[in-house]
Write an enzyme that holds these catalytic residues in place. Structure first.
Site, short mmCIF file in Angstrom:
data_model
loop_
_atom_site.label_atom_id
_atom_site.label_comp_id
_atom_site.label_asym_id
_atom_site.label_seq_id
_atom_site.Cartn_x
_atom_site.Cartn_y
_atom_site.Cartn_z
N HIS A 18 0.99 -1.24 0.01
CA HIS A 18 -0.01 0.06 -0.13
C HIS A 18 1.02 1.27 -0.07
O HIS A 18 0.80 2.16 -0.53
CB HIS A 18 -0.88 -0.07 1.25
CG HIS A 18 -1.96 -1.02 1.14
ND1 HIS A 18 -3.18 -0.99 1.07
CD2 HIS A 18 -1.97 -2.43 1.11
CE1 HIS A 18 -4.09 -1.91 1.10
NE2 HIS A 18 -3.04 -2.76 1.26
N ASP A 115 -7.02 4.58 2.88
CA ASP A 115 -7.73 3.39 2.46
C ASP A 115 -8.34 2.74 3.71
O ASP A 115 -9.48 2.57 3.75
CB ASP A 115 -6.82 2.58 1.65
CG ASP A 115 -5.28 2.19 2.14
OD1 ASP A 115 -4.39 1.63 1.52
OD2 ASP A 115 -4.93 2.36 3.60
C1 LIG Z 1 -2.07 -3.80 -2.12
C2 LIG Z 1 -1.58 -5.17 -1.24
O1 LIG Z 1 -0.32 -5.23 -1.27
C3 LIG Z 1 0.25 -6.22 -0.42
O2 LIG Z 1 1.61 -6.30 -0.77
P1 LIG Z 1 2.82 -7.12 -0.93
O3 LIG Z 1 4.12 -6.68 -0.41
O4 LIG Z 1 2.28 -8.62 -0.80
O5 LIG Z 1 2.67 -7.31 -2.54
P2 LIG Z 1 3.03 -6.10 -3.75
O6 LIG Z 1 1.71 -5.52 -3.91
O7 LIG Z 1 3.52 -6.95 -4.83
O8 LIG Z 1 4.05 -5.21 -3.25
C4 LIG Z 1 5.27 -5.70 -3.14
C5 LIG Z 1 6.31 -4.64 -3.45
O9 LIG Z 1 7.45 -4.84 -2.86
C6 LIG Z 1 8.43 -5.08 -4.03
N1 LIG Z 1 9.42 -6.05 -3.78
C7 LIG Z 1 9.22 -7.31 -3.03
C8 LIG Z 1 10.12 -8.22 -3.06
C9 LIG Z 1 11.35 -7.85 -2.97
O10 LIG Z 1 12.11 -8.66 -2.47
N2 LIG Z 1 11.92 -6.72 -3.39
C10 LIG Z 1 10.72 -5.73 -3.50
O11 LIG Z 1 11.13 -4.68 -4.14
C11 LIG Z 1 7.87 -5.31 -5.45
O12 LIG Z 1 8.47 -4.73 -6.33
C12 LIG Z 1 6.34 -4.64 -4.81
O13 LIG Z 1 6.68 -3.44 -5.51
C13 LIG Z 1 -0.31 -7.49 -0.76
O14 LIG Z 1 0.06 -7.99 -2.15
C14 LIG Z 1 -1.95 -7.62 -0.72
O15 LIG Z 1 -2.39 -8.79 -1.32
C15 LIG Z 1 -2.41 -6.53 -1.55
O16 LIG Z 1 -3.59 -6.10 -1.16
#
Ligand SMILES: C[C@@H]1O[C@H](OP(=O)(O)OP(=O)(O)OC[C@H]2O[C@@H](n3ccc(=O)[nH]c3=O)[C@H](O)[C@@H]2O)[C@H](O)[C@H](O)[C@H]1O
Length: 459
Positions: A18, A115
């Site tokens: 978020h 939100d």
């Molecule tokens: C809205 C909400 O977002 C939550 O966040 P979550 O962190 O699980 O996943 P992403 O939205 O993909 O956000 C994850 C973010 O972390 C970044 N990343 C991840 C792993 C890593 O090793 N390095 C990175 O840079 C990735 O690039 C992305 O931008 C859940 O999905 C939920 O279901 C949803 O409603």
């Protein structure tokens, strides 16, 4: 002379998915000259500073997350605690209301984007400064609709598993259905307390009914049918911000990883990451890794240690590290995902279908394997695999929700098979959407309209 520049306060749920989503739209609005006051927990501020592209227009305002009994001290976001403790974090966020009220009284913004803090509209009415509230919904319109449309009469009767396995009567895409275990999990999430004294479902309804308008980061071409349906169902103005494609990262990929990736053939590698919240059970964690091993392809998995494990190393199956040493890495830390997705060696993205990851996936070239974990990720996966047909889901047991190593390798092989029918179908659909989403004029037209609707709301 352009319309007056706006001052917008941002207060997203304390979850990386978020926070990053609100920062992406903040960057787009700041690029257009608007001023942003972004409330963010103190330590998390440092993690996101690098993604603030307009520090002269986007002011981070540090927030101390109040302590709540049962929440480990220092907890700031959902990435810090397992899923069962997210409700306590929501309670803590609700306790920031007085501090946020005081800050808003001084800032006097034109808008607050929020939100899960359902009390924001009421707070703004008390402050009586003419500030409007926008429920900036990071969760997709398809998910909001599938789960909480008034057609389901959820404030009169509780949803059942059978209810949620099928879409609401006039849902635009009847192809989207849920497996038994998925519906069971969603009923549980919706009815569970999320923040003291409020269920998730009540919180969603109060946010949607109290705000002045709802905004989604999507475009009509992808989710138009859902957006039209929402407007009629929720009787609330619905604004579309467009795809809000994150800017191409300027930083270089960590040398440690770029050196390793360069050893492999173009488009041969599987990159797997499940966002900031997902913690797998150890048997599923090992099934996933066995699945990668069976494919024979190189792989890089950025995952949290599974439940009960102290570290990634202690959770790896017997002999796995030795057998895959030359072609596989399982890493428990945080990597620069947008840079992995752009790397020439990476050809397949195994994703949990979080909205942030899917936004990044759609504008990159990796073939997509979809392995949703909870909540909106499940419906995101259905939209990707059945509506847009840009990826293949990993099969799961209908009742137990478990996937197998064979299911993982089958889905990867389907999208990675040179000249394969499925591989070519998802590749061409993905290319079509990527080209569409990356058009600057598309983004500008949506953001122009978004700005216009915000100004109209102030009139
Ligand atoms: C809205 C909400 O977002 C939550 O966040 P979550 O962190 O699980 O996943 P992403 O939205 O993909 O956000 C994850 C973010 O972390 C970044 N990343 C991840 C792993 C890593 O090793 N390095 C990175 O840079 C990735 O690039 C992305 O931008 C859940 O999905 C939920 O279901 C949803 O409603």
């Amino acid at each position: 002379m352009g319309a007056k520049k706006l001052h917008i306060a941002m207060y997203p749920w304390f979850a990386m998915g978020h926070l990053t989503s609100f920062l992406h739209i903040s960057n787009k609005l700041a690029e257009r000259g608007h001023r942003i006051s972004f409330f963010i927990p103190v330590k998390t501020l440092q993690k996101l500073e690098a993604f603030n592209l307009y520090p002269d227009r986007i002011a981070f305002i540090p927030i101390n997350v109040p302590h709540v009994p049962g929440l480990p001290p220092g907890t700031e976001t959902t990435a810090d605690v397992p899923f069962p403790l997210h409700s306590l974090l929501m309670t803590a966020m609700d306790l920031t209301r007085p501090e946020i009220g005081q800050a808003l009284r001084e800032l006097k913004p034109d808008f607050v984007f929020f939100d899960f803090t359902q009390w924001m509209p009421e707070l703004l009415h008390e402050l009586d400064m003419g500030t409007k509230s926008i429920h900036y919904c990071t969760i997709s319109p398809a998910t909001v609709l599938y789960l909480s449309t008034p057609e389901r009469n959820l404030m009169e009767k509780q949803p059942t598993v059978a209810d949620l396995m099928l879409p609401p009567p006039s849902f635009p895409a009847s192809s989207i259905t849920l497996r038994t275990h998925e519906a069971r999990g969603l009923v549980d999430v919706m009815l569970k307390e999320f923040g003291r004294g409020v269920t998730f479902m009540q919180r969603q309804f109060r946010s949607f009914s109290g705000c002045d308008a709802i905004a989604f980061k999507t475009c009509r071409e992808i989710e138009g049918p859902y957006c039209d349906y929402i407007g009629t169902q929720l009787r609330k103005p619905v604004f579309l911000a467009g795809p809000v494609v994150p800017e191409t990262p300027t930083k270089e990929l960590d040398e440690k990883w770029s050196k390793w990736l360069e050893r492999f053939e173009a488009k041969s590698m599987i990159y797997c990451a499940f966002g900031s919240e997902c913690i797998l059970k150890i048997d599923q964690f090992q099934e996933l890794l066995f699945g990668f091993e069976i494919t024979g392809l190189p792989f890089f998995a950025a995952l949290k240690p599974p439940m009960g494990a102290e570290s990634i190393e202690s959770a790896l199956p017997e002999g796995f590290a030795e057998r895959t040493r030359e072609r596989g890495v399982v890493y428990g830390g945080w990597v620069q995902q947008p840079l992995f997705l752009r790397h020439p060696s990476v050809g397949c993205f195994v994703t949990h279908c979080g909205s942030g990851s899917l936004s990044e996936a759609l504008v990159n070239e990796c073939q997509l394997v979809l392995l949703p974990n909870v909540g909106d990720q499940i419906i995101n996966a259905r939209v990707m695999s059945r509506d847009l047909k840009v990826g293949v889901e990993v099969e799961k047991g209908d009742l137990d929700g478990l996937f197998t190593k064979e299911g993982v390798s089958k889905a990867v092989e389907a999208v990675m098979e040179d000249g394969g029918e499925v591989a070519e179908e998802v590749r061409s659909n993905h290319a079509k959407w990527r080209d569409f989403l990356c058009r600057k004029e598309l983004e500008n037209s949506y953001l122009n309209s978004f700005e216009q609707k915000l100004h109209q709301l102030l009139e």
